[in-house]
Design a protein around this motif. Structure first.
Motif, PDB file in Angstrom:
ATOM      1  N   MET A   1       0.943  -1.319  -0.222  1.00  8.21           N
ATOM      2  CA  MET A   1      -0.036   0.108  -0.068  1.00  8.21           C
ATOM      3  C   MET A   1       0.913   1.282  -0.049  1.00  8.21           C
ATOM      4  O   MET A   1       1.939   1.230   0.820  1.00  8.21           O
ATOM      5  CB  MET A   1      -0.905   0.135   1.131  1.00  8.21           C
ATOM      6  N   ASN A   2       0.471   2.082  -0.812  1.00  4.35           N
ATOM      7  CA  ASN A   2       1.091   3.452  -0.793  1.00  4.35           C
ATOM      8  C   ASN A   2       0.882   4.259   0.608  1.00  4.35           C
ATOM      9  O   ASN A   2      -0.210   4.056   1.145  1.00  4.35           O
ATOM     10  CB  ASN A   2       0.794   4.405  -1.832  1.00  4.35           C
ATOM     11  N   PRO A   3       1.723   5.126   1.152  1.00  2.00           N
ATOM     12  CA  PRO A   3       1.313   5.688   2.411  1.00  2.00           C
ATOM     13  C   PRO A   3       0.290   6.850   2.281  1.00  2.00           C
ATOM     14  O   PRO A   3      -0.177   7.253   1.135  1.00  2.00           O
ATOM     15  CB  PRO A   3       2.753   6.485   2.709  1.00  2.00           C
ATOM     16  N   ILE A   4      -0.466   6.916   3.379  1.00  2.00           N
ATOM     17  CA  ILE A   4      -1.505   7.811   3.375  1.00  2.00           C
ATOM     18  C   ILE A   4      -1.192   9.065   3.116  1.00  2.00           C
ATOM     19  O   ILE A   4      -0.057   9.762   3.580  1.00  2.00           O
ATOM     20  CB  ILE A   4      -2.118   7.668   5.018  1.00  2.00           C
ATOM     21  N   PHE A   5      -1.834   9.923   2.188  1.00  2.00           N
ATOM     22  CA  PHE A   5      -1.473  11.127   1.699  1.00  2.00           C
ATOM     23  C   PHE A   5      -1.893  12.237   2.829  1.00  2.00           C
ATOM     24  O   PHE A   5      -3.032  12.166   3.283  1.00  2.00           O
ATOM     25  CB  PHE A   5      -1.835  11.232   0.420  1.00  2.00           C
ATOM     26  N   GLN A   6      -0.968  13.343   2.994  1.00  2.00           N
ATOM     27  CA  GLN A   6      -1.149  14.466   3.556  1.00  2.00           C
ATOM     28  C   GLN A   6      -0.704  15.681   2.811  1.00  2.00           C
ATOM     29  O   GLN A   6       0.493  15.618   2.416  1.00  2.00           O
ATOM     30  CB  GLN A   6      -0.737  14.367   4.949  1.00  2.00           C
ATOM     31  N   TYR A   7      -1.594  16.570   2.894  1.00  2.00           N
ATOM     32  CA  TYR A   7      -1.109  17.967   2.317  1.00  2.00           C
ATOM     33  C   TYR A   7       0.065  18.599   3.211  1.00  2.00           C
ATOM     34  O   TYR A   7      -0.191  18.435   4.409  1.00  2.00           O
ATOM     35  CB  TYR A   7      -2.432  18.808   1.926  1.00  2.00           C
TER      36      TYR A   7
ATOM     37  N   VAL B   1     -10.231  -4.285  -9.350  1.00  2.00           N
ATOM     38  CA  VAL B   1     -11.117  -4.101 -10.325  1.00  2.00           C
ATOM     39  C   VAL B   1     -10.360  -4.513 -11.806  1.00  2.00           C
ATOM     40  O   VAL B   1     -10.927  -5.270 -12.401  1.00  2.00           O
ATOM     41  CB  VAL B   1     -11.819  -2.736 -10.497  1.00  2.00           C
ATOM     42  N   LEU B   2      -9.228  -3.950 -11.757  1.00  2.90           N
ATOM     43  CA  LEU B   2      -8.279  -4.308 -12.982  1.00  2.90           C
ATOM     44  C   LEU B   2      -8.171  -6.017 -12.988  1.00  2.90           C
ATOM     45  O   LEU B   2      -8.430  -6.470 -14.058  1.00  2.90           O
ATOM     46  CB  LEU B   2      -7.004  -3.736 -12.988  1.00  2.90           C
ATOM     47  N   GLN B   3      -8.117  -6.307 -11.799  1.00  7.46           N
ATOM     48  CA  GLN B   3      -7.779  -8.035 -12.135  1.00  7.46           C
ATOM     49  C   GLN B   3      -9.075  -8.747 -12.422  1.00  7.46           C
ATOM     50  O   GLN B   3      -8.772  -9.543 -13.348  1.00  7.46           O
ATOM     51  CB  GLN B   3      -7.446  -8.626 -10.624  1.00  7.46           C
TER      52      GLN B   3
ATOM     53  N   ASN C   1      -3.162  -2.429 -24.459  1.00  4.03           N
ATOM     54  CA  ASN C   1      -3.198  -1.200 -23.413  1.00  4.03           C
ATOM     55  C   ASN C   1      -4.460  -1.470 -22.539  1.00  4.03           C
ATOM     56  O   ASN C   1      -5.775  -1.736 -22.981  1.00  4.03           O
ATOM     57  CB  ASN C   1      -3.566   0.022 -24.285  1.00  4.03           C
ATOM     58  N   PHE C   2      -4.206  -1.418 -21.359  1.00  4.66           N
ATOM     59  CA  PHE C   2      -5.203  -1.707 -20.274  1.00  4.66           C
ATOM     60  C   PHE C   2      -6.004  -0.366 -20.017  1.00  4.66           C
ATOM     61  O   PHE C   2      -6.924  -0.185 -19.015  1.00  4.66           O
ATOM     62  CB  PHE C   2      -4.686  -1.864 -18.905  1.00  4.66           C
ATOM     63  N   GLY C   3      -5.939   0.909 -20.742  1.00  5.38           N
ATOM     64  CA  GLY C   3      -6.602   1.974 -20.348  1.00  5.38           C
ATOM     65  C   GLY C   3      -6.308   2.957 -19.313  1.00  5.38           C
ATOM     66  O   GLY C   3      -5.231   2.843 -18.811  1.00  5.38           O
ATOM     67  N   GLY C   4      -7.198   3.464 -19.045  1.00  2.00           N
ATOM     68  CA  GLY C   4      -7.234   4.299 -17.846  1.00  2.00           C
ATOM     69  C   GLY C   4      -8.122   4.116 -16.623  1.00  2.00           C
ATOM     70  O   GLY C   4      -8.651   3.105 -16.703  1.00  2.00           O
ATOM     71  N   GLY C   5      -8.199   5.018 -15.738  1.00  3.38           N
ATOM     72  CA  GLY C   5      -9.106   4.809 -14.570  1.00  3.38           C
ATOM     73  C   GLY C   5      -8.512   4.132 -13.259  1.00  3.38           C
ATOM     74  O   GLY C   5      -9.059   3.856 -12.368  1.00  3.38           O
ATOM     75  N   HIS C   6      -7.246   3.932 -13.577  1.00  2.00           N
ATOM     76  CA  HIS C   6      -6.206   3.242 -12.503  1.00  2.00           C
ATOM     77  C   HIS C   6      -6.003   4.431 -11.670  1.00  2.00           C
ATOM     78  O   HIS C   6      -5.062   5.270 -11.708  1.00  2.00           O
ATOM     79  CB  HIS C   6      -5.084   2.584 -13.048  1.00  2.00           C
ATOM     80  N   HIS C   7      -6.269   4.342 -10.337  1.00  2.44           N
ATOM     81  CA  HIS C   7      -6.191   5.377  -9.285  1.00  2.44           C
ATOM     82  C   HIS C   7      -4.796   5.071  -8.506  1.00  2.44           C
ATOM     83  O   HIS C   7      -4.931   4.995  -7.348  1.00  2.44           O
ATOM     84  CB  HIS C   7      -7.150   5.595  -8.431  1.00  2.44           C
ATOM     85  N   ILE C   8      -3.691   4.764  -9.246  1.00  2.00           N
ATOM     86  CA  ILE C   8      -2.641   4.384  -8.764  1.00  2.00           C
ATOM     87  C   ILE C   8      -2.021   5.270  -7.353  1.00  2.00           C
ATOM     88  O   ILE C   8      -1.342   4.595  -6.385  1.00  2.00           O
ATOM     89  CB  ILE C   8      -1.477   4.130  -9.740  1.00  2.00           C
ATOM     90  N   THR C   9      -1.986   6.726  -7.605  1.00  2.17           N
ATOM     91  CA  THR C   9      -1.554   7.444  -6.620  1.00  2.17           C
ATOM     92  C   THR C   9      -2.468   7.698  -5.586  1.00  2.17           C
ATOM     93  O   THR C   9      -2.255   8.825  -4.607  1.00  2.17           O
ATOM     94  CB  THR C   9      -0.925   8.805  -7.107  1.00  2.17           C
ATOM     95  N   ARG C  10      -3.759   7.090  -5.564  1.00  2.00           N
ATOM     96  CA  ARG C  10      -4.649   7.548  -4.622  1.00  2.00           C
ATOM     97  C   ARG C  10      -4.312   6.804  -3.211  1.00  2.00           C
ATOM     98  O   ARG C  10      -3.901   5.698  -3.526  1.00  2.00           O
ATOM     99  CB  ARG C  10      -6.038   7.056  -5.076  1.00  2.00           C
TER     100      ARG C  10
ATOM    101  N   ASN D   1       1.360  -2.866  -4.861  1.00  2.00           N
ATOM    102  CA  ASN D   1       1.922  -4.347  -5.039  1.00  2.00           C
ATOM    103  C   ASN D   1       1.096  -5.329  -5.979  1.00  2.00           C
ATOM    104  O   ASN D   1       1.418  -6.034  -6.769  1.00  2.00           O
ATOM    105  CB  ASN D   1       1.964  -4.789  -3.690  1.00  2.00           C
ATOM    106  N   ARG D   2      -0.324  -5.228  -5.714  1.00  2.00           N
ATOM    107  CA  ARG D   2      -1.102  -6.153  -6.482  1.00  2.00           C
ATOM    108  C   ARG D   2      -0.937  -5.645  -7.904  1.00  2.00           C
ATOM    109  O   ARG D   2      -0.978  -6.448  -8.923  1.00  2.00           O
ATOM    110  CB  ARG D   2      -2.588  -6.006  -6.052  1.00  2.00           C
ATOM    111  N   LEU D   3      -1.250  -4.367  -8.368  1.00  2.00           N
ATOM    112  CA  LEU D   3      -1.088  -3.895  -9.631  1.00  2.00           C
ATOM    113  C   LEU D   3       0.289  -4.351 -10.179  1.00  2.00           C
ATOM    114  O   LEU D   3       0.159  -5.109 -11.401  1.00  2.00           O
ATOM    115  CB  LEU D   3      -1.010  -2.237  -9.597  1.00  2.00           C
ATOM    116  N   CYS D   4       1.492  -4.291  -9.726  1.00  2.00           N
ATOM    117  CA  CYS D   4       2.542  -4.968 -10.249  1.00  2.00           C
ATOM    118  C   CYS D   4       2.581  -6.344 -10.466  1.00  2.00           C
ATOM    119  O   CYS D   4       3.153  -6.858 -11.495  1.00  2.00           O
ATOM    120  CB  CYS D   4       3.701  -4.438  -9.318  1.00  2.00           C
ATOM    121  N   ARG D   5       1.963  -6.970  -9.673  1.00  2.00           N
ATOM    122  CA  ARG D   5       1.889  -8.669  -9.784  1.00  2.00           C
ATOM    123  C   ARG D   5       1.079  -8.773 -10.952  1.00  2.00           C
ATOM    124  O   ARG D   5       1.344  -9.872 -11.602  1.00  2.00           O
ATOM    125  CB  ARG D   5       1.232  -9.400  -8.414  1.00  2.00           C
TER     126      ARG D   5
END
Length: 410
Positions: free
Chosen positions: A1-7, A200-202, A223-232, A238-242
């Motif tokens: 998981m990417n870290p929780i985002f804070q402004y 959802v991609l899986q 091309n898997f297109g868009g809609g991937h919220h990778i930086t959210r 990790n799952r995406l990369c797998r």
């Protein structure tokens, strides 16, 4: 998981320039780009910036080094992509990808001079323009959009796989076209997601493979297109990369992603000024801002959703619920004549007054590229900053005036 985002603790509303203005924080943009780079290195995929979501070229220099190219939807976007990702980047030129539901002959002649990849929406369009492409005098990769007839997008306006969809070739259509249907086609493209996770991609990819893998040995890339919220925050990288790695190893195909929003989520703001506070004896007081959801933040009404405001809390309770102690509740509205041009309901720690500046969060994507001058309303200026520098490195890239309103009308 990417870290929780804070402004960061940064005063985006402190710029001494008239409101409204969009402001993109380069430091936050670089954060997203590092994640994009990491995904490409770990999975071996190529990630493109989808310019339909973000075309604010004044900060493209923060994006260019981290992406494989741009995904465009028109001649204008392709020209802008060529200018900033190729012509102004001669040491590491990026690829220009184009997809449109349909092309005109004039568009195709121009695109064949610009694009490295052209994706067609139908076999009929490919047949119509094949001669133009093959006589372009340069190698152009050709893709075909497929429609797996599966999507988990709940809002119909954003669902590309409804029964009324105009996007892509369905399996039945490809089978009916015969054994030579993919002659001249280099790759497949599908786009079925919107602001969704790797889970959802899986599930989507399972359907794509079930229906179309019999054709995978005839193509080189997908091309898997868009809609991937990778930086959210909370996205399972990790799952995406797998998923990508396993797909590439199984089928031997290059994988491309073209998210637009993920490059810029949590990087931009819209700063606006309170013009009036209207007492409402029948309910919640109303604040009028010098901006507009309909004109400047259209996804608020289209999705719909309620954006966050720095220093405030979205009111998720019923309108008649009692106010919390020390909290002040307002409906935040816009200055256009559209009755439904409402941004949302919020709780503030202090009463709002005329002249206060409010900072709306997450306003990079689908704003500058979708805004309008409805009612003749002033377009917000475009500003960038860098919260990692001592002075903020503010830069006003563009301010708009009467001529911008007039010249687009006749």
């Amino acid at each position: 998981m990417n870290p929780i985002f804070q402004y960061p603790c940064f005063n985006y509303a402190g710029l001494n320039t008239p409101t409204p203005y969009y402001i993109v924080d380069r430091a936050l943009l670089r954060r997203n780009m590092r994640i994009i780079k990491d995904v490409q290195e770990r999975s071996g995929c190529k990630i493109l910036l989808a310019m339909k979501a973000f075309s604010t070229w004044g900060v493209f220099d923060e994006i260019v080094p981290y992406v494989a190219g741009v995904a465009t939807s028109s001649v204008n976007e392709a020209l802008l992509g060529q200018e900033h990702f190729k012509l102004n980047n001669k040491t590491d030129p990026k690829t220009i990808h184009v997809y449109s539901p349909a092309y005109s002959m004039e568009e195709m002649i121009t695109l064949c001079k610009i694009a490295d990849h052209i994706v067609f929406n139908s076999l009929a369009q490919w047949k119509m323009f094949r001669g133009v492409v093959e006589n372009a005098g340069r190698k152009i990769e050709i893709g075909l959009r497929i429609n797996p007839e599966y999507s988990e997008v709940s809002q119909e306006i954003y669902n590309p796989c409804t029964t009324r969809s105009r996007f892509g070739v369905r399996l039945e259509g490809l089978m009916d076209a015969g054994s030579n249907a993919l002659d001249g086609i280099d790759g497949f493209h599908f786009h079925t997601m919107c602001q969704q996770g790797s889970d959802v991609l899986q599930r989507t990819l399972e359907v794509v493979c079930e229906r179309f893998e019999k054709y995978f040995d005839q193509i080189k890339w997908i091309n898997f297109g868009g809609g991937h919220h990778i930086t959210r925050m909370g996205y399972d990288i990790n799952r995406l990369c797998r998923i990508i790695t396993a797909f590439r190893e199984k089928y031997g195909l290059d994988v491309i992603l073209e998210p637009g929003e993920t490059h810029v989520i949590h990087t931009g703001f819209l700063v606006s000024t309170v013009l009036d506070v209207i007492e409402n004896p029948n309910g919640i007081d109303v604040v009028i801002l010098d901006t507009s959801a309909a004109a400047h933040m259209p996804d608020i009404l289209e999705m719909p959703y309620t954006p966050e405001i720095l220093g405030a809390r979205r009111n998720v309770e019923d309108c008649d619920a009692p106010l919390e102690e020390g909290r002040f509740k307002y409906i935040i509205g816009s200055k256009t004549c559209l009755s439904g041009d409402i941004i949302g309901e919020y709780m503030f720690p202090m009463p709002l007054k005329i002249g206060d500046r409010l900072t709306l969060e997450d306003m990079s994507q689908y704003t500058t590229c979708k805004n309008t001058t409805f009612n003749g309303i002033q377009l917000p200026s475009i500003v960038s900053c860098d919260s990692e520098t001592e002075d903020g490195s503010f830069c006003v890239h563009r301010q708009f005036g009467y001529e911008d309103f007039r010249n687009r009308l006749s």
